[in-house]
Design a protein around this motif. Structure first.
Motif, PDB file in Angstrom:
ATOM      1  N   GLY A 213       0.965   3.765  -8.813  1.00  0.00           N
ATOM      2  CA  GLY A 213       0.404   4.772  -9.203  1.00  0.00           C
ATOM      3  C   GLY A 213      -0.007   5.892  -9.096  1.00  0.00           C
ATOM      4  N   SER A 214      -0.489   6.971 -10.269  1.00  0.00           N
ATOM      5  CA  SER A 214      -0.481   8.171 -10.135  1.00  0.00           C
ATOM      6  C   SER A 214      -2.483   7.651  -9.467  1.00  0.00           C
ATOM      7  CB  SER A 214      -1.026   8.921 -11.847  1.00  0.00           C
ATOM      8  OG  SER A 214      -1.954   8.367 -12.115  1.00  0.00           O
ATOM      9  N   ASN A 215      -3.006   7.026  -9.027  1.00  0.00           N
ATOM     10  CA  ASN A 215      -4.134   7.845  -8.272  1.00  0.00           C
ATOM     11  C   ASN A 215      -4.036   7.919  -6.512  1.00  0.00           C
ATOM     12  OD1 ASN A 215      -6.444   6.347 -10.201  1.00  0.00           O
ATOM     13  ND2 ASN A 215      -5.929   4.520  -9.854  1.00  0.00           N
TER      14      ASN A 215
ATOM     15  N   ARG B 155      -0.693  18.377  -9.554  1.00  0.00           N
ATOM     16  CA  ARG B 155      -0.773  17.136  -9.017  1.00  0.00           C
ATOM     17  C   ARG B 155       0.770  17.438  -8.394  1.00  0.00           C
ATOM     18  NH1 ARG B 155       0.751  12.319 -13.694  1.00  0.00           N
ATOM     19  NH2 ARG B 155       2.698  13.245 -14.553  1.00  0.00           N
ATOM     20  N   ALA B 156       0.792  16.537  -6.824  1.00  0.00           N
ATOM     21  CA  ALA B 156       1.715  16.286  -6.675  1.00  0.00           C
ATOM     22  C   ALA B 156       1.871  15.174  -6.143  1.00  0.00           C
ATOM     23  CB  ALA B 156       1.602  17.056  -5.247  1.00  0.00           C
ATOM     24  N   TYR B 157       3.141  14.717  -6.302  1.00  0.00           N
ATOM     25  CA  TYR B 157       3.700  13.411  -5.448  1.00  0.00           C
ATOM     26  C   TYR B 157       5.071  12.994  -5.249  1.00  0.00           C
ATOM     27  CZ  TYR B 157       5.036  13.642 -10.206  1.00  0.00           C
ATOM     28  OH  TYR B 157       6.267  14.253 -11.532  1.00  0.00           O
ATOM     29  N   THR B 158       5.443  12.312  -4.742  1.00  0.00           N
ATOM     30  CA  THR B 158       7.249  12.121  -4.181  1.00  0.00           C
ATOM     31  C   THR B 158       7.335  10.932  -5.481  1.00  0.00           C
ATOM     32  OG1 THR B 158       6.434   9.893  -2.561  1.00  0.00           O
ATOM     33  CG2 THR B 158       6.912  13.049  -2.095  1.00  0.00           C
TER      34      THR B 158
ATOM     35  N   MET C 187       1.286  -1.075  -0.065  1.00  0.00           N
ATOM     36  CA  MET C 187       0.121   0.282   0.002  1.00  0.00           C
ATOM     37  C   MET C 187       0.980   1.485  -0.083  1.00  0.00           C
ATOM     38  SD  MET C 187      -2.878  -0.864   2.592  1.00  0.00           S
ATOM     39  CE  MET C 187      -3.818   0.946   2.469  1.00  0.00           C
ATOM     40  N   PRO C 188       0.391   2.446  -0.996  1.00  0.00           N
ATOM     41  CA  PRO C 188       1.261   3.778  -0.773  1.00  0.00           C
ATOM     42  C   PRO C 188       1.588   4.125   0.800  1.00  0.00           C
ATOM     43  CG  PRO C 188      -0.863   4.241  -1.314  1.00  0.00           C
ATOM     44  CD  PRO C 188      -0.819   2.310  -1.006  1.00  0.00           C
ATOM     45  N   ARG C 189       3.095   4.598   1.254  1.00  0.00           N
ATOM     46  CA  ARG C 189       3.022   4.280   2.153  1.00  0.00           C
ATOM     47  C   ARG C 189       3.360   6.271   2.616  1.00  0.00           C
ATOM     48  NH1 ARG C 189       8.587   0.143   2.938  1.00  0.00           N
ATOM     49  NH2 ARG C 189       7.399  -0.865   2.274  1.00  0.00           N
TER      50      ARG C 189
END
Length: 247
Positions: A149-151, A139-142, A55-57
């Motif tokens: 995934g981008s979701n 959109r913001a991400y690491t 799962m995303p951490r």
């Protein structure tokens, strides 16, 4: 008297023997069952660790200074990067990536910002040569989130109004009523001018689009507080809504 004593002590002795046998059996059962209990606990811990690993951490949230902007404005923000399991500041990522795309999903600008203690902040100039009037998606991400995934990215939709004397800004309050096929949206739109004063009792030509599909077009008149109400059907799927108004 001895006979009487023996008569009453005999059942008691039998009781002691039965009690001792029960204690022995319980101890034997407990000792036998204990490894199974440990095995079950280990299985549960292993399953939890496996779930967390898949799962995303991290979770990302950004705060902004306002919901709509004029061309040439500056978007100020503060970003929070959390550990997804405990909602504590993440210690895993040191860089936050931000992309801004137009309504055709073309990337307009990309940024890299440092993260310290799970926090980052900054400002994004909305230069007219880069940001014409229209809807945009941030959109913001690491790098860690890219593995899931981008979701799992953070998304923020905003509108840039043309920087003209008769520009109209819109602030919305919406309520969505679901049905089997689509969602019916009831929206209260508050219209203000570039001076941030409400456009009271103002006739406007209004249009609402989802991508290139027109959902609503018509004339409305704002109330004394600059608010106009409208209703339309929201198409299925994730879409970016564009609301345009002309005086």
């Amino acid at each position: 008297m001895r006979y009487c004593a023996a008569k009453y002590l005999l059942p008691f002795a039998r009781y002691i023997k039965l009690y001792g046998a029960a204690v022995f059996l319980f101890t034997a059962f407990f000792c036998t069952a204990q490894p199974r209990k440990n095995g079950t606990l280990s299985t549960i811990i292993s399953a939890v660790d496996s779930t967390r690993a898949n799962m995303p951490r991290e979770k990302i949230y950004l705060q902004f200074n306002k919901p709509v902007y004029l061309a040439g404005d500056t978007m100020w923000f503060k970003a929070y990067v959390f550990d997804a399991a405990y909602l504590s500041p993440s210690k895993q990522s040191g860089i936050l990536y931000i992309d801004i795309a137009d309504e055709n999903n073309n990337i307009v600008k990309q940024y890299m910002l440092p993260v310290a203690g799970g926090v980052s902040w900054g400002n994004l100039p909305l230069n007219p040569q880069d940001f014409s009037e229209g809807s945009y998606t941030l959109r913001a991400y690491t790098n860690l989130l890219k593995n899931f995934g981008s979701n799992n990215f953070f998304y923020h939709h905003f509108y840039v109004a043309g920087n003209t004397g008769n520009a109209v800004l819109v602030k919305t309050q919406t309520q969505v009523f679901g049905n089997d096929a689509n969602d019916s949206v009831v929206a209260a739109l508050k219209f203000t001018g570039p001076n941030m004063l409400a456009l009271a009792n103002e006739p406007l030509e209004l249009a609402v689009k989802a991508g290139k599909k027109r959902l609503l077009r018509g004339n409305v008149t704002t109330g004394s507080n600059g608010v106009a109400n409208l209703q339309f059907v929201l198409p299925a799927g994730n879409t970016t809504l564009t609301v345009t108004a002309k005086e």
